[in-house]
Design an enzyme around this catalytic site. Structure first.
Site, PDB file in Angstrom:
ATOM      1  N   SER A 195       0.822  -1.202   0.000  1.00 33.90           N
ATOM      2  CA  SER A 195       0.000   0.000   0.000  1.00 33.90           C
ATOM      3  C   SER A 195       0.866   1.266   0.000  1.00 33.90           C
ATOM      4  CB  SER A 195      -0.962  -0.046   1.191  1.00 33.90           C
ATOM      5  OG  SER A 195      -1.891   0.993   1.151  1.00 33.90           O
ATOM      6  N   ASP A 370      -9.836  -5.261  -4.276  1.00 34.34           N
ATOM      7  CA  ASP A 370      -9.137  -4.203  -3.546  1.00 34.34           C
ATOM      8  C   ASP A 370      -9.839  -2.879  -3.804  1.00 34.34           C
ATOM      9  OD1 ASP A 370      -7.341  -2.363  -2.429  1.00 34.34           O
ATOM     10  OD2 ASP A 370      -5.599  -3.579  -2.979  1.00 34.34           O
ATOM     11  N   HIS A 407      -7.599  -5.390   0.056  1.00 35.29           N
ATOM     12  CA  HIS A 407      -6.377  -4.618   0.271  1.00 35.29           C
ATOM     13  C   HIS A 407      -5.476  -5.206   1.358  1.00 35.29           C
ATOM     14  CE1 HIS A 407      -4.019  -1.053  -0.530  1.00 35.29           C
ATOM     15  NE2 HIS A 407      -3.950  -0.784   0.758  1.00 35.29           N
TER      16      HIS A 407
END
Length: 429
Positions: A195, A370, A407
């Site tokens: 991320s 995601d 995610h």
């Protein structure tokens, strides 16, 4: 049009209030879970028995309970932030790492190094790399629970929180590289980002001042849930924060820390997620837009002992700007004069990904579910990588798409060792 805009704002406010209500309910349930039959308060300890009030000791003991050595190190950035790094120097059955094999695992927004070690050893990337002969380092960015120190600023001062991911990629990343390579004597390392940990590397490799500090010293760049552009994000809480300007209002009114380490999610007893997985999933969705699918409920509760690990309000403002503008730029000080003071130009500079200096080997892992690293934004990122590597296509990133991953699955899924980590180990030496 005005009525429609008000309706959208009210709907966003309602979703944000619902998230807040869920979190407050969690605090109440957690409090009840920590009380004895007579209602008297009891001291609750984390999964490995360390007091929750000492996250560093909790982190170390959590790793050691699985049979691995764990060390805590600190390094100081050029502007005085003292960053905490956890190290697993070798595998559980080894006395030392294989010479030349060093890996850095960089967490994402609101995350910490703890996210890399929360699952069982055969399910967690940090342990798997250590058992494969790697010296594994897990740094923490400025402002989170393990990096709340500065040589001349106190976390109680507003100036301590005057940073965003611009500063983390410009100052934190080079400091980590210098320290890790200095300690190990290596000339390069494997970098794994998740991320915002990928955002930092994308920005760093796109900046002609910073790229020379990173690119020659990175043998492999592994991007889990890669994030640069976020204009198409479906992460509802982030969209609502951006639409309502929540972080901007907090920033203007002098609130500088986002989710301090006293945050109520840290006091959720793991029993709650075992007894009520649906409730635990509601918490996870409210906080991150993710579900419990692919995740072990007890591991998630242990994860929430430490995370969200905190950041600055300015950092969240920066992300809100990126959502609204669908851009990949430095922090916008929202006036031509302020931007000129910081950048010598009226608009914030862009990170030009078409000019990124990639290392010899780059691998993307993207999730079909995601909502933050949205598939549309990831596809746009891949197109920019094509432009950047048109003169040397050998550096074009190899991309794996795990169609049903969200995610957080890239660090928390109990089957990531099958779909992600085993493939990483195939690609790196």
């Amino acid at each position: 049009m005005a009525r429609m805009k008000r309706a959208r704002t009210m709907a966003a406010a309602g979703r944000t209030l619902l998230a807040a209500s869920l979190l407050l309910a969690a605090a109440s349930m957690a409090s009840a879970a920590r009380s004895g039959p007579s209602g008297e308060s009891q001291t609750w300890t984390g999964a490995s028995g360390s007091p929750q009030s000492d996250p560093r000791a909790f982190h170390i003991k959590y790793v050691e309970d699985f049979g691995y050595k764990c060390e805590f190190h600190q390094t100081t950035t050029r502007d005085g932030y003292v960053l905490g790094l956890f190290r697993i120097p070798h595998g559980a059955s080894q006395n030392s790492a294989t010479p030349g094999k060093v890996a850095v695992l960089q967490h994402g927004l609101l995350g910490s190094s703890f996210g890399w070690v929360v699952n069982l050893p055969h399910q967690s990337l940090a342990y798997m790399l250590a058992d494969a002969g790697y010296d594994v380092w897990m740094p923490n960015t400025r402002g989170n629970v393990f990096s709340r120190n500065n040589t001349h600023l106190n976390p109680d001062e507003e100036a301590f929180w005057d940073f965003s991911w611009d500063d983390q990629l410009e100052l934190d990343l080079p400091a980590v590289y210098d320290y890790v390579l200095g300690e190990t004597g290596n000339s390069d390392l494997v970098y794994v980002g998740h991320s915002q940990g990928t955002t930092m590397m994308f920005g760093g490799l796109s900046d002609p001042k910073i790229a020379p500090l990173l690119q020659p010293r990175t043998s492999h760049y592994i991007a889990l849930a890669p994030v640069a552009y976020v204009g198409n994000t479906e992460q509802q809480l982030l969209k609502d924060l951006a639409d309502m300007g929540v972080a901007e209002q907090l920033y203007k009114f002098g609130v500088k820390e986002w989710l301090p380490d006293e945050w109520i999610l840290h006091y959720i007893d793991p029993v709650i997620c075992d007894v009520s997985p649906t409730f635990c999933q509601s918490l996870l969705i409210a906080f991150s837009g993710c579900s419990l699918r692919h995740k072990n409920a007890t591991a998630v509760a242990n994860y929430l002992d430490v995370e969200p690990a905190g950041t600055s309000v300015k950092n969240v403002v920066h992300w809100s700007q990126q959502v609204r503008e669908n851009s990949f730029t430095m922090f916008d000080y929202e006036s031509p004069e302020a931007n000129r003071q910081h950048y010598n130009q009226t608009d914030p500079p862009k990170y030009d990904l078409s000019q990124i200096q990639l290392p010899n080997s780059t691998i993307f892992f993207a999730g079909g579910f995601d909502t933050l690293a949205d598939p549309t934004d990831v596809d746009h990122l891949i197109l920019l990588m094509q432009e950047a590597t048109k003169n040397d296509q050998s550096k074009f990133p190899y991309t794996y798409k795990v169609l049903d991953y969200d995610h957080l699955d890239f660090t928390l899924a109990d089957d990531a060792y099958i779909y992600v980590y085993s493939k990483i180990l195939e690609h790196i030496p």
